[in-house]
Design a protein around this motif. Structure first.
Motif, PDB file in Angstrom:
ATOM      1  N   VAL A 149      12.598  -8.354  -1.856  1.00 22.25           N
ATOM      2  CA  VAL A 149      12.024  -5.925  -2.227  1.00 22.25           C
ATOM      3  C   VAL A 149      13.117  -5.936  -3.082  1.00 22.25           C
ATOM      4  O   VAL A 149      13.251  -5.272  -4.220  1.00 22.25           O
ATOM      5  CB  VAL A 149      12.096  -5.603  -1.015  1.00 22.25           C
ATOM      6  CG1 VAL A 149      11.944  -4.253  -1.791  1.00 22.25           C
ATOM      7  CG2 VAL A 149      10.790  -6.553  -0.496  1.00 22.25           C
ATOM      8  N   ARG A 156      15.313  -1.096  -2.623  1.00 23.46           N
ATOM      9  CA  ARG A 156      14.142  -0.290  -2.557  1.00 23.46           C
ATOM     10  C   ARG A 156      13.775  -0.383  -1.237  1.00 23.46           C
ATOM     11  O   ARG A 156      13.484  -0.153  -0.222  1.00 23.46           O
ATOM     12  CB  ARG A 156      13.267  -1.191  -3.478  1.00 23.46           C
ATOM     13  CG  ARG A 156      11.462  -0.840  -2.837  1.00 23.46           C
ATOM     14  CD  ARG A 156      11.261   0.713  -3.538  1.00 23.46           C
ATOM     15  NE  ARG A 156       9.740   0.637  -2.465  1.00 23.46           N
ATOM     16  CZ  ARG A 156       9.553   1.730  -2.158  1.00 23.46           C
ATOM     17  NH1 ARG A 156       9.757   3.010  -3.116  1.00 23.46           N
ATOM     18  NH2 ARG A 156       8.184   2.303  -1.305  1.00 23.46           N
ATOM     19  N   SER A 160      11.691   1.663   2.709  1.00 23.59           N
ATOM     20  CA  SER A 160      10.161   1.473   2.656  1.00 23.59           C
ATOM     21  C   SER A 160      10.330   0.651   4.107  1.00 23.59           C
ATOM     22  O   SER A 160      11.391  -0.119   5.205  1.00 23.59           O
ATOM     23  CB  SER A 160      10.351  -0.051   1.713  1.00 23.59           C
ATOM     24  OG  SER A 160      10.798  -1.193   1.939  1.00 23.59           O
TER      25      SER A 160
ATOM     26  N   LEU B 112       4.987  -1.011  -5.596  1.00 18.11           N
ATOM     27  CA  LEU B 112       5.899  -0.680  -4.762  1.00 18.11           C
ATOM     28  C   LEU B 112       5.031   0.129  -3.734  1.00 18.11           C
ATOM     29  O   LEU B 112       4.563   1.414  -3.886  1.00 18.11           O
ATOM     30  CB  LEU B 112       7.384   0.115  -4.987  1.00 18.11           C
ATOM     31  CG  LEU B 112       8.137  -0.461  -6.250  1.00 18.11           C
ATOM     32  CD1 LEU B 112       8.872   0.275  -6.449  1.00 18.11           C
ATOM     33  CD2 LEU B 112       8.715  -1.775  -5.994  1.00 18.11           C
ATOM     34  N   ALA B 116       7.532  -2.488   3.287  1.00 13.69           N
ATOM     35  CA  ALA B 116       8.425  -4.108   2.617  1.00 13.69           C
ATOM     36  C   ALA B 116       6.981  -5.322   2.501  1.00 13.69           C
ATOM     37  O   ALA B 116       7.349  -6.396   1.513  1.00 13.69           O
ATOM     38  CB  ALA B 116       9.535  -4.679   3.160  1.00 13.69           C
ATOM     39  N   HIS B 119       4.951  -5.237  -0.624  1.00 18.13           N
ATOM     40  CA  HIS B 119       5.683  -5.370  -2.103  1.00 18.13           C
ATOM     41  C   HIS B 119       4.857  -6.293  -2.872  1.00 18.13           C
ATOM     42  O   HIS B 119       4.912  -7.708  -2.211  1.00 18.13           O
ATOM     43  CB  HIS B 119       6.639  -5.096  -2.778  1.00 18.13           C
ATOM     44  CG  HIS B 119       7.289  -3.831  -1.903  1.00 18.13           C
ATOM     45  ND1 HIS B 119       7.415  -3.381  -1.018  1.00 18.13           N
ATOM     46  CD2 HIS B 119       8.601  -3.029  -2.272  1.00 18.13           C
ATOM     47  CE1 HIS B 119       7.907  -1.890  -0.653  1.00 18.13           C
ATOM     48  NE2 HIS B 119       8.585  -1.716  -2.137  1.00 18.13           N
ATOM     49  N   SER B 120       4.940  -6.809  -4.515  1.00 16.10           N
ATOM     50  CA  SER B 120       4.110  -7.258  -4.974  1.00 16.10           C
ATOM     51  C   SER B 120       3.883  -7.282  -6.260  1.00 16.10           C
ATOM     52  O   SER B 120       5.356  -6.356  -6.725  1.00 16.10           O
ATOM     53  CB  SER B 120       2.459  -7.110  -4.460  1.00 16.10           C
ATOM     54  OG  SER B 120       1.672  -8.730  -4.869  1.00 16.10           O
ATOM     55  N   VAL B 190      -1.217   0.430  -4.754  1.00 16.13           N
ATOM     56  CA  VAL B 190      -0.750  -1.401  -3.509  1.00 16.13           C
ATOM     57  C   VAL B 190      -1.452  -1.116  -2.232  1.00 16.13           C
ATOM     58  O   VAL B 190      -2.504   0.083  -2.526  1.00 16.13           O
ATOM     59  CB  VAL B 190       0.320   0.297  -3.012  1.00 16.13           C
ATOM     60  CG1 VAL B 190       1.620   0.189  -3.904  1.00 16.13           C
ATOM     61  CG2 VAL B 190       0.121   1.660  -2.855  1.00 16.13           C
ATOM     62  N   ASP B 192      -0.986  -0.256   0.751  1.00 17.21           N
ATOM     63  CA  ASP B 192      -0.766  -0.029   2.154  1.00 17.21           C
ATOM     64  C   ASP B 192      -1.561  -0.075   3.385  1.00 17.21           C
ATOM     65  O   ASP B 192      -2.709   0.071   2.954  1.00 17.21           O
ATOM     66  CB  ASP B 192       0.379   1.057   2.089  1.00 17.21           C
ATOM     67  CG  ASP B 192       1.834   0.955   2.058  1.00 17.21           C
ATOM     68  OD1 ASP B 192       2.259   0.200   2.120  1.00 17.21           O
ATOM     69  OD2 ASP B 192       1.864   1.458   1.040  1.00 17.21           O
ATOM     70  N   ALA B 203       5.519   5.376  -3.570  1.00 14.68           N
ATOM     71  CA  ALA B 203       4.476   4.205  -3.079  1.00 14.68           C
ATOM     72  C   ALA B 203       4.021   3.933  -4.758  1.00 14.68           C
ATOM     73  O   ALA B 203       3.871   5.124  -5.090  1.00 14.68           O
ATOM     74  CB  ALA B 203       3.876   3.872  -2.342  1.00 14.68           C
TER      75      ALA B 203
END
Lengths: 234, 234
Positions: A149, A156, A160, B112, B116, B119-120, B190, B192, B203
């Motif tokens: 990350v 970051r 998170s 973001l 964690a 995340h991608s 994202v 999430d 995010a």
């Protein structure tokens, strides 16, 4: 990515310099050996600037190259297993591990020569050879995920929600020691033939860089959530 | 580069759509199969947008991944042999050719998430499997070199001195048919967990793009050589 000059093979010599990786037969290029480097700081800097690597492994005797996220922690490289479960399944949770090659490349410039032949690209790359092993320890996996990350956006990981036990179990991470490593660089300007210099074609270098656009916030952002400083600084 | 959801394996089915590549066992991902595409136009577009690929091959049973320049001409991919003479020597000028995997990846955004784990990266990639053969025909080699140069800067090949016989002989080019090909994409925002939406972490998506700096002309530029329009338009 180098010119097409004849091979300039150089013998692999064991390095005694603690600041450098020891060259091996497969980290000494058969051509443009002058562009190779084994300097540890340089290798680390190239790795730390990126977050996407190309992971190579062998499946049924044939090569496979997949893009995936990575992070560096000291002399260990962690590669996200999410590029597909194939390499992870092959690596297994125990056993001899998976022979891999991980390559990270940054393009810095387009080198436009007067001759088509001498066109090139300025770049910095790192190639890591070795055997990857699945990370099974939860704390190591958590640290690896944080490194991944933080490679994407420095700072970051601390801003998170950390992975929970279930997420850690669902995360596959490969560890690869930085032992058999080389960097390769091309810098500078065009290398045209002397007899081509008078040709009317424009020649030179076009710098290339990674740029970030304005961050696009998620529609469901919690109220009063400001853009963090580490993003504004990108 | 996908999430860490459980594998969603799907059976490989032969496609009858002439606008798409037929999926094979190794081009159907074992996970995130919904991100895979075999659309010919999409594959071509991803390939045409780039100029650096990562070429994978097997040497002494181990994978090797090297960055190199490439160009597309119809359903053929040409890869510059300059990443080192090893793959070229292995491929030989005749014979069965060299099993390779060529991968091209564009990063479009940093994803973001609040967690964690989620995340991608938004990206588009193409993976080509096949057997590479050395190009021996001078005219095909010249066309391949033009394609490589035009991938770096569209329109540049016509504004440079073409390779001469000696240069063509010194240039090693591998040809790889676009037959076993897949694209993979991650787009959007994202993902999430619902219970994370109220967390105070910012995010969203940070767009990433390739930018070009001001071209730096060679010091020996011929007098009155202006910056060509195709460079000003970059």
């Amino acid at each position: 990515m180098q010119g097409t000059q004849p091979p300039t093979a150089q013998p692999a010599e064991a390095s005694v310099d603690p600041s450098a990786y020891a060259p091996t037969d497969r980290t000494v290029p058969t051509r443009s050996a002058d562009r190779a480097s084994y300097d540890r700081e340089l290798v680390h800097a190239i790795l730390d600037e990126g977050y996407v690597c190309h992971l190579g492994f062998v499946r049924d005797g044939a090569p496979v190259v997949l893009p995936t996220l990575y992070g560096r922690v000291g002399e260990r490289l962690y590669v996200h297993g999410s590029t597909g479960s194939r390499p992870l399944r092959t690596a297994g949770k125990t056993g001899p591990g998976l022979p891999v090659c991980v390559t990270v490349t940054h393009v810095d410039g387009l080198v436009l020569a007067r001759s088509a032949f001498h066109h090139s690209v300025n770049y910095r790359s790192v190639v890591v050879h070795g055997t990857a092993h699945q990370v099974t320890d939860p704390e190591e996996k958590r640290a690896a995920l944080d490194a991944l990350v933080d490679h994407v956006v420095p700072g970051r990981a601390a801003d998170s929600r950390p992975a929970n036990t279930k997420e850690l179990a669902a995360t596959a991470v490969l560890r690869l020691d930085l032992a058999e490593v080389s960097a390769k660089l091309r810098t500078g300007g065009v290398n045209d033939e002397p007899e081509d210099l008078a040709l009317p074609h424009w020649a030179g270098v076009v710098p290339v860089r990674r740029e970030y656009g304005t961050p696009v916030a998620d529609a469901d952002l919690a109220p009063h959530t400001a853009l963090p400083g580490y993003l504004a600084a990108l």
